[in-house]
Design a protein around this motif. Structure first.
Motif, mmCIF file in Angstrom:
data_model
loop_
_atom_site.group_PDB
_atom_site.id
_atom_site.type_symbol
_atom_site.label_atom_id
_atom_site.label_comp_id
_atom_site.label_asym_id
_atom_site.label_seq_id
_atom_site.Cartn_x
_atom_site.Cartn_y
_atom_site.Cartn_z
ATOM 1 N N ARG A 173 0.814 -1.221 0.000
ATOM 2 C CA ARG A 173 0.000 0.000 0.000
ATOM 3 C C ARG A 173 0.849 1.273 0.000
ATOM 4 N NH1 ARG A 173 -3.077 1.278 3.953
ATOM 5 N NH2 ARG A 173 -2.178 -0.096 5.527
ATOM 6 N N THR A 176 0.121 3.797 -2.896
ATOM 7 C CA THR A 176 -1.159 4.514 -2.801
ATOM 8 C C THR A 176 -1.256 5.391 -1.558
ATOM 9 O OG1 THR A 176 -2.165 2.631 -3.893
ATOM 10 C CG2 THR A 176 -3.658 4.191 -2.849
ATOM 11 N N ASP A 177 -0.816 4.844 -0.435
ATOM 12 C CA ASP A 177 -1.053 5.539 0.840
ATOM 13 C C ASP A 177 0.193 6.151 1.448
ATOM 14 O OD1 ASP A 177 -3.683 4.786 0.553
ATOM 15 O OD2 ASP A 177 -3.429 2.938 1.700
ATOM 16 N N ARG A 180 2.619 6.326 5.604
ATOM 17 C CA ARG A 180 1.669 5.990 6.667
ATOM 18 C C ARG A 180 1.130 4.572 6.546
ATOM 19 N NH1 ARG A 180 -0.469 10.229 9.622
ATOM 20 N NH2 ARG A 180 0.571 12.163 9.076
ATOM 21 N N ALA A 181 1.323 3.936 5.400
ATOM 22 C CA ALA A 181 0.831 2.569 5.240
ATOM 23 C C ALA A 181 1.640 1.568 6.069
ATOM 24 C CB ALA A 181 0.869 2.170 3.764
ATOM 25 N N PRO B 185 -3.212 12.762 7.309
ATOM 26 C CA PRO B 185 -2.762 12.586 5.918
ATOM 27 C C PRO B 185 -2.660 13.940 5.228
ATOM 28 C CG PRO B 185 -4.854 11.428 6.326
ATOM 29 C CD PRO B 185 -4.531 12.172 7.560
ATOM 30 N N GLY B 208 1.935 9.201 -1.100
ATOM 31 C CA GLY B 208 1.049 8.224 -1.729
ATOM 32 C C GLY B 208 0.198 8.817 -2.838
ATOM 33 N N ALA B 210 -2.821 8.359 -3.511
ATOM 34 C CA ALA B 210 -4.165 8.784 -3.098
ATOM 35 C C ALA B 210 -4.167 10.216 -2.584
ATOM 36 C CB ALA B 210 -4.703 7.837 -2.022
#
Lengths: 343, 343
Positions: A173, A176-177, A180-181, B185, B208, B210
């Protein structure tokens, strides 16, 4: 159909006709040859007065174009006085040898064709040549045939790419994230003798400079393997995720080669990406006599080599080589569901 | 003192003597001029058979050196067949014009002197020239005199630098502790018509993919300001930290210029860095007639311009310009307490 005036010719100052280009090309070649001869006999270090150069630069603007020949003579004069001369025989710097003549010729060819490298469709020839050279080095290092990679501007960009690949592989992840993933803070390990650009890299990758753990070196300046192992274990016990172990093959200060195979074992045991920063020392792979010094590089997940160091190309010419080209693609993909892309 | 044999001369294949260099330089100039003439009259698109090139490349290795003249002829032939030709008059690509002849000359000078740009001490001349050009563009855009920046390999690298600066300024602990230093985030905002490389940038910066919020465009393809404001407000209410607002001046698909001044207001109001991605459109600053199209750029925290687009330099030549050069320095510093550095 209305009749239209023909398009105006290109601006001659920027796109001169062939005979004018040839005349200036010859002039430039002659001036460079003479400057090169002077450089070899002159001082190694810059002699330029920066204040004087600043004053000279002041009137250069968009409003007053200058003749190309005048600019060429000016630029050569300023460069002659204003850079360290690596092709002076009294230059003893270790890192950057003079740029070989064939690589200067290659630069000229590249400048004339000016390939757009954003897609293999627009530049199949340079893209295939790049892939061939990267595969040749991967094979030479002992990596599998399916390895890949690309040229970078520098060893730092290649090292940075290694960290991004490591993060991308360690946590599905991450792409994408982001950072923090991960379930906790991440860490990467290299030695106190590492290239200090790793600090910038950790900053830019969003893991932070504190995530760079500098391991003590032994009396020869090589990474202390027991100290590495202790640091990784201590961090893991504290909830830190070790993502990258990067021994250096040719440290910046002293040219030492860290114990590669031992570092590889520790990386494997703790699930970290094993990257060899061979920016300086990687050229040894081309030598039958010296390549054995890099034993342990053959299990690397990725390798950095600077061609503009001991392979004597013009700058900037780094290489990033990895046994996981699919991870590299994953980290650099630009497709998105809503957006068509030819890659 | 023992007597020593003189050092052997440099390897002639890499560092040939002057007369040999001049002979090959002339040959190369002639071959390139002929290839350029053929290119203008030939096909725009590559005609190369990739499989044939792969077979040709196979025997190129470390073991069998080849004469430079043979390699030059081979490389020119392959490039002639193997790239899109931007200096063919039937090339209608919008982004990359032909590389101007003066910029090809500059490349030759650079290749001959091969400056090491890692420190201003080793290359005062190119470093001063770079600073002068960056300041000239900053002034032209209406930024304060104390603005700074540097050349990059591309607009993407410049955009990436903007994001790192934004993160570094938004959170003083970002450099040390990374993305985790933010209370929640983070998000950055651009439009659906943005350069898709922003996805890679968000991935590589550890925030990320996202975190990249693509705002809808209006019927002309420009960022919808009300949608931007709504998205920022919605995100803030949900605990997201808006770090960057980046309108595009010259969208990839249609060349549209987002409403810069309005985007600036929203960025200010919510404490986000205001970056203008003028990779394509930034060259308009050089034109008295067109620069007004970029109104609103004068309050930018940073700007991206690609000189290899409409300023017609050879690739890759991006520019990153910022009114906060101290933030840029902070993001790229390599000093550390335990490690001396000359910067």
């Amino acid at each position: 159909m209305t009749s239209r005036a023909p398009l105006p010719p290109p601006v001659a100052a920027l796109f001169p006709p062939r005979d004018e280009r040839e005349r200036i090309d010859e002039l430039l070649g002659r001036e460079l040859a003479e400057a090169t001869a002077r450089v070899v006999a002159g001082p190694v270090m810059p002699t330029l007065e920066r204040e004087r150069l600043r004053r000279e630069l002041e009137p250069f603007d968009f409003a007053r174009p200058r003749p190309l020949e005048e600019l060429i003579a000016w630029a050569i004069g300023v460069m002659e006085q204003g850079v360290v001369h690596m092709n002076n025989p009294r230059y003893f710097g270790l890192f950057n040898p003079p740029a070989s003549f064939p690589s200067q010729c290659a630069d000229r060819i590249s400048g004339a064709f000016n390939p757009q490298l954003a897609s293999s469709g627009s530049s199949p020839a340079p893209v295939e040549i790049e892939a061939h050279v990267i595969r040749a080095f991967a094979r030479r290092a002992g990596l599998p045939a399916a390895s890949g990679g690309h040229f970078t501007t520098s060893g730092s960009e290649a090292n940075y790419t290694a960290l991004v690949c490591a993060l991308t592989r360690a946590q599905p992840r991450f792409g994408t994230d982001g950072v923090r993933a991960f379930p906790g803070p991440v860490a990467m390990y290299t030695s106190r003798a590492c290239q200090p650009a790793w600090f910038k890299i950790a900053h830019h990758a969003g893991i932070g400079r504190a995530a760079l753990k500098l391991i003590d070196t032994d009396s020869s300046g090589r990474m202390h393997v027991a100290a590495l192992e202790a640091a990784v274990k201590r961090d893991r016990a504290a909830g830190v995720v070790p993502v990258l172990v990067s021994p250096t093959a040719g440290t910046t200060g002293a040219g030492m080669i860290d114990p590669l195979a031992e570092c590889a074992c520790i990386a494997r045991e703790h699930g970290a990406w094993y990257h060899v920063d061979a920016a300086w020392g990687g050229a040894a792979l081309a030598s039958e006599r010296l390549r054995g010094l890099l034993a342990g590089i053959e299990t690397a997940d990725s390798i950095t080599i600077d061609a503009h160091k001991w392979l004597a190309t013009t700058m900037g010419c780094g290489m990033f080589i990895t046994r996981y080209p699919q991870t590299l693609s994953e980290a650099f993909r630009v497709t998105a569901e809503f957006m068509p892309s030819s890659n």
